[in-house]
Structure formats: C-alpha cells, structure tokens
Design a protein around this motif. Structure first.
Motif, PDB file in Angstrom:
ATOM      1  N   MET A  12     118.694   7.832   8.188  1.00 17.46           N
ATOM      2  CA  MET A  12     117.337   7.893   7.149  1.00 17.46           C
ATOM      3  C   MET A  12     116.357   8.739   7.277  1.00 17.46           C
ATOM      4  O   MET A  12     116.420   8.800   5.766  1.00 17.46           O
ATOM      5  N   GLY A  13     116.798   9.152   7.871  1.00 16.15           N
ATOM      6  CA  GLY A  13     115.843  10.708   6.987  1.00 16.15           C
ATOM      7  C   GLY A  13     116.517  11.664   6.486  1.00 16.15           C
ATOM      8  O   GLY A  13     115.476  12.101   5.072  1.00 16.15           O
ATOM      9  N   CYS A  14     117.039  12.253   6.881  1.00 19.81           N
ATOM     10  CA  CYS A  14     118.702  12.904   6.130  1.00 19.81           C
ATOM     11  C   CYS A  14     119.146  12.454   4.864  1.00 19.81           C
ATOM     12  O   CYS A  14     118.688  12.879   3.724  1.00 19.81           O
ATOM     13  N   LEU A  15     119.380  11.051   4.787  1.00 22.52           N
ATOM     14  CA  LEU A  15     120.008  10.676   3.369  1.00 22.52           C
ATOM     15  C   LEU A  15     118.580  10.189   2.526  1.00 22.52           C
ATOM     16  O   LEU A  15     118.579  10.209   0.839  1.00 22.52           O
ATOM     17  N   THR A  16     117.808  10.005   2.967  1.00 19.17           N
ATOM     18  CA  THR A  16     116.330   9.684   2.338  1.00 19.17           C
ATOM     19  C   THR A  16     116.097  11.062   1.521  1.00 19.17           C
ATOM     20  O   THR A  16     115.354  10.922   0.579  1.00 19.17           O
ATOM     21  N   ALA A  17     115.881  12.251   2.611  1.00 19.56           N
ATOM     22  CA  ALA A  17     115.744  13.439   1.826  1.00 19.56           C
ATOM     23  C   ALA A  17     116.993  13.973   1.015  1.00 19.56           C
ATOM     24  O   ALA A  17     116.946  13.745  -0.079  1.00 19.56           O
ATOM     25  N   LEU A  18     118.690  14.037   1.158  1.00 22.69           N
ATOM     26  CA  LEU A  18     119.207  14.214   0.195  1.00 22.69           C
ATOM     27  C   LEU A  18     118.943  13.642  -0.962  1.00 22.69           C
ATOM     28  O   LEU A  18     119.244  13.663  -2.308  1.00 22.69           O
ATOM     29  N   GLU A  19     118.459  11.659  -1.760  1.00 28.28           N
ATOM     30  CA  GLU A  19     118.633  12.048  -2.200  1.00 28.28           C
ATOM     31  C   GLU A  19     117.283  11.513  -3.209  1.00 28.28           C
ATOM     32  O   GLU A  19     117.261  12.077  -4.096  1.00 28.28           O
ATOM     33  N   LEU A  20     116.295  12.203  -1.608  1.00 28.27           N
ATOM     34  CA  LEU A  20     114.781  13.101  -2.960  1.00 28.27           C
ATOM     35  C   LEU A  20     115.455  14.147  -3.475  1.00 28.27           C
ATOM     36  O   LEU A  20     114.538  14.505  -4.348  1.00 28.27           O
ATOM     37  N   TRP A 321     105.658   5.868   2.575  1.00 27.45           N
ATOM     38  CA  TRP A 321     106.510   5.101   2.245  1.00 27.45           C
ATOM     39  C   TRP A 321     107.567   5.056   3.530  1.00 27.45           C
ATOM     40  O   TRP A 321     106.803   5.546   4.650  1.00 27.45           O
ATOM     41  N   LEU A 322     107.848   3.981   4.015  1.00 22.42           N
ATOM     42  CA  LEU A 322     108.630   3.611   5.343  1.00 22.42           C
ATOM     43  C   LEU A 322     109.781   3.364   5.048  1.00 22.42           C
ATOM     44  O   LEU A 322     110.269   2.783   4.061  1.00 22.42           O
ATOM     45  N   ASN A 323     110.866   3.696   5.727  1.00 25.58           N
ATOM     46  CA  ASN A 323     112.311   3.234   6.000  1.00 25.58           C
ATOM     47  C   ASN A 323     112.605   3.569   7.492  1.00 25.58           C
ATOM     48  O   ASN A 323     113.542   4.395   8.022  1.00 25.58           O
ATOM     49  N   CYS A 338     118.096   3.590   1.587  1.00 25.49           N
ATOM     50  CA  CYS A 338     117.856   5.311   1.193  1.00 25.49           C
ATOM     51  C   CYS A 338     118.260   5.311  -0.164  1.00 25.49           C
ATOM     52  O   CYS A 338     116.466   5.562  -0.657  1.00 25.49           O
ATOM     53  N   ARG A 339     118.591   4.988  -1.193  1.00 23.32           N
ATOM     54  CA  ARG A 339     118.929   4.616  -2.010  1.00 23.32           C
ATOM     55  C   ARG A 339     117.305   3.434  -2.467  1.00 23.32           C
ATOM     56  O   ARG A 339     117.322   4.318  -3.812  1.00 23.32           O
ATOM     57  N   LYS A 348     112.839   4.203 -10.474  1.00 26.62           N
ATOM     58  CA  LYS A 348     113.772   3.305 -10.973  1.00 26.62           C
ATOM     59  C   LYS A 348     114.143   1.997 -10.675  1.00 26.62           C
ATOM     60  O   LYS A 348     112.758   1.246  -9.937  1.00 26.62           O
ATOM     61  N   THR A 349     114.850   1.745 -11.207  1.00 28.73           N
ATOM     62  CA  THR A 349     114.397  -0.570 -11.446  1.00 28.73           C
ATOM     63  C   THR A 349     116.018   0.097 -10.201  1.00 28.73           C
ATOM     64  O   THR A 349     116.748   0.414 -10.359  1.00 28.73           O
ATOM     65  N   PRO A 350     115.405  -0.090  -8.573  1.00 26.45           N
ATOM     66  CA  PRO A 350     116.819  -0.564  -8.091  1.00 26.45           C
ATOM     67  C   PRO A 350     117.950  -1.749  -8.175  1.00 26.45           C
ATOM     68  O   PRO A 350     117.057  -2.597  -9.064  1.00 26.45           O
ATOM     69  N   GLU A 351     118.342  -1.151  -7.893  1.00 22.74           N
ATOM     70  CA  GLU A 351     119.900  -2.063  -7.705  1.00 22.74           C
ATOM     71  C   GLU A 351     120.201  -3.169  -7.016  1.00 22.74           C
ATOM     72  O   GLU A 351     120.950  -3.865  -7.158  1.00 22.74           O
TER      73      GLU A 351
END
Length: 366
Positions: A12-20, A321-323, A338-339, A348-351
């Motif tokens: 979660m942390g790594c994919l969140t970081a990548l998305e950011l 924020w929480l994930n 993460c997206r 952004k408007t979430p999918e």
C-alpha cells in the motif's frame, strides 16, 4: 512541489508513493524496518479474494479494478526495473466447495468466468491431486504474483525518481499539526516536513492513530505459510479446499497457506501450525508427503471489520490520509486502493466510488 510523507513500506505504501510520484508530488517514505518485508512479503499473492462471492460490493469493486490492471502494472515494473514480479495466469480450482451454487449464481450476476467442472476435468488439469474430489469451480484467468519480487520491483522503481526519498529502519513517532493541518512527521531520525501524510502502516496503523487519540479498528492477524519445492510445472494451477490452498510459482516452489490467528504482534512460527499446514498439503497433493518443507514463516495482516479498508482523509486533521485495513486482501486490492486514494488527494474524479471506504463515522475518539 507538494511534499507527501508515506508511513509504511508495504504494497500500500509503495504503490501509493508511486501513484503520487506519477502525479508530480515529492514523496518521502518512512519504513520502520525494511521495505516490503512484512505482510506484503509473507502473503500468497493470489490476485483475488479467496471466496469472491462472499464479499460486499465494496470489496468486489476494488478487486475487479485491480485484477483488470495487475498484468499491466507488473509488465511496466518489469520493463522499467528488470525485476519480474512473475504475474502468472494459471487459474484456480475450488474443490468440492459447499457454496458452489452460490458461487455460480454470483458469477452469473457479475459476468465472471467461473464454471462448474467435474472430476474428469479436475484430474486432467491437476493430475497429482489427492483422489476423491468429485466436483469443482474453475476460473481459468485467475493469476498469482510472486509478491517478494513485486515488492523488490516497486522499491527499485521508486528509487529511480529523483523526487523520492526512502528512510528505512525509521520509526514514525508523531504527527506535526498546526491549526488543524498537517505540517510534518517526527521520526526516530528527526523530522520530515510535509504538506500531507499517508498512513499505510498495515497491522500497525491502529496503534499509530491511537497515539493521536483516535480509535482505528485495525489489528494484527497472524498467518503462517509453508513452502515446498517441486519441478517447474508440476502443479499447473492453484487449488483450494477447506480454506487451504496451494499456489505454484514458475520455478516449482509451492506455497501452502494459511492460518488465521489473533495473537497480537507475535510473528513466531509454531509446531502446531506446521503440523496443520503439512496435513493440508498432503491432503491436497500427496506427493508433498515425500518432500521436506523448505521454510515456514508468518506475517501479520491488517485486520478490519468486514475487511473493508479505510481509504480517505481523516476528519479534523487536514492533510492526514489513510490507506489501510485491507485484512486478507492487501495485494489483491492494492492497485485500486492506491489509485483511489491518490485521485482523492489530487482532486481528480475517482474511477470508483469512494463512499464505502471513507473515514467519517468509522473511527472513534479516545
């Protein structure tokens, strides 16, 4: 450029970081140990909930989005890092499952390619199964990912960004807040300024929020696993029976899992679990009785009510924020979670709908 601190170096942390980073943010990731070495390393890597028909739409929505994007994610990581996460579509057979009718009804409603299969199909697909299975549910497209390699690829990819900082062996100790807004994080090496902070600390997330006077219903749930080594291709598909599964890797390793234990933060392995997992392994694949297990290990899942994660901004603290709280489905739900989080953070408007995962009304105040 906005500076974000991510607490937790799991998937979660790594994919969140990548998305950011892909959205133009600077990111500092704090990990109390080594990146990707907790639950994200310890799990089986099946890219589906074990019993998808049992879950609410909240879980199904994240799972379906993630399944549609996992292959591309792994391809991109492989291309950019040279580390192959080994995303493998080998299919899964649920054997003699009591909920077969409910599963097939769910599949019809969801347009999922689950099909009922007979014993002839089962033993043609997996010839070394124990005798006596009479029917099954087959999903030919389900995949598994070799999660330690996925985490290695994510770490390598993150380190390619000049806007990324990784602080391992660094414990986040407190949140810096001024006027109800996040200003940074205190940690065991000092402090890190931040415009926003994401708590993605897995099983430790509840304790971290507790230090802020909040009650977050996330707790550690131990799972123990067993690993065998056979010839590559010996087990061509994943199989599951009575809540225990066998997962093949490309090089012939076979994972047997898993236990479900409420034992606090204890990550020790036990003789009782070893005996239970070996019995399950032999009951599925009798030839494993002639092999010695390679290794036994344990990890801590972030347990939460109904397995519905917490994804969103914490009320009353702007920029926090929480994930977290994905329970048994962290790897399964990570791409979508993460997206969604980063869409919310960047306006952004979430999918997908964020409503089922919002924090309001789901945390208490001490």
């Amino acid at each position: 450029m906005q500076q974000v601190v991510v607490i937790g170096g799991g998937v979660m942390g790594c994919l969140t970081a990548l998305e950011l980073l892909d959205n133009g943010r600077q990111v500092c990731l704090l990990e109390r140990g080594s990146t990707g070495q907790e639950a994200s390393w310890a799990g089986g890597g099946i890219v589906t909930p074990l019993y998808p028909w049992r879950y609410s739409q909240a879980i199904s929505a994240l799972a379906e989005w993630s399944q549609a994007h996992y292959s591309r994610l792994c391809q991109q990581l492989h291309q950019r890092t040279g580390v192959d996460p080994e995303y493998t579509e080998c299919g899964l057979i649920w054997l003699d499952h009591a909920e077969q009718d409910a599963a097939l009804a769910w599949a019809t409603e969801q347009r999922s390619p689950l099909t009922a299969v007979d014993s002839d199909f089962i033993y043609q697909q997996v010839s070394d199964l124990a005798p006596g299975f009479t029917r099954g549910i087959w999903h030919p497209q389900l995949a598994n990912v070799r999660n330690p390699r996925l985490m290695a690829a994510l770490k390598k990819r993150l380190l390619q960004f000049p806007e990324f900082t990784l602080l391992e062996d660094t414990l986040a100790t407190g949140l810096k807040v001024e006027g109800g807004k996040v200003k940074g994080v205190a940690h065991s090496r000092g402090e890190q300024a931040a415009d926003a902070v994401v708590v993605a600390a897995g099983a430790w997330s509840g304790d971290w929020l507790g230090d802020l006077g909040m009650e977050l219903a996330v707790e550690p749930v131990k799972g123990q696993m067993l690993l065998y080594k056979a010839a590559p291709g010996w087990l061509p598909s994943m199989v599951l029976n009575e809540s225990r599964y066998a997962i093949p890797r490309r090089d012939g390793h076979i994972l047997i899992g898993s236990t479900l234990e409420y034992a606090g933060y204890d990550t020790s392995t036990t003789a009782q679990a070893l005996e239970s997992l070996r019995a399950s392994a032999h009951g599925l694949l009798p030839a494993l009785a002639e092999m010695q297990p390679v290794v036994q290990w344990a990890g801590l899942r972030p347990g939460s009510p109904d397995g519905i994660p917490f994804i969103g901004e914490v009320p009353g603290i702007e920029g926090l924020w929480l994930n977290t709280g994905h329970f048994r489905n962290g790897l399964v739900l990570a791409p979508a979670s993460c997206r969604l989080l980063v869409d919310l953070m960047t306006g952004k408007t979430p999918e997908m709908s964020a409503e089922p995962y919002r924090i309001e009304g789901r945390i208490g105040i001490r």
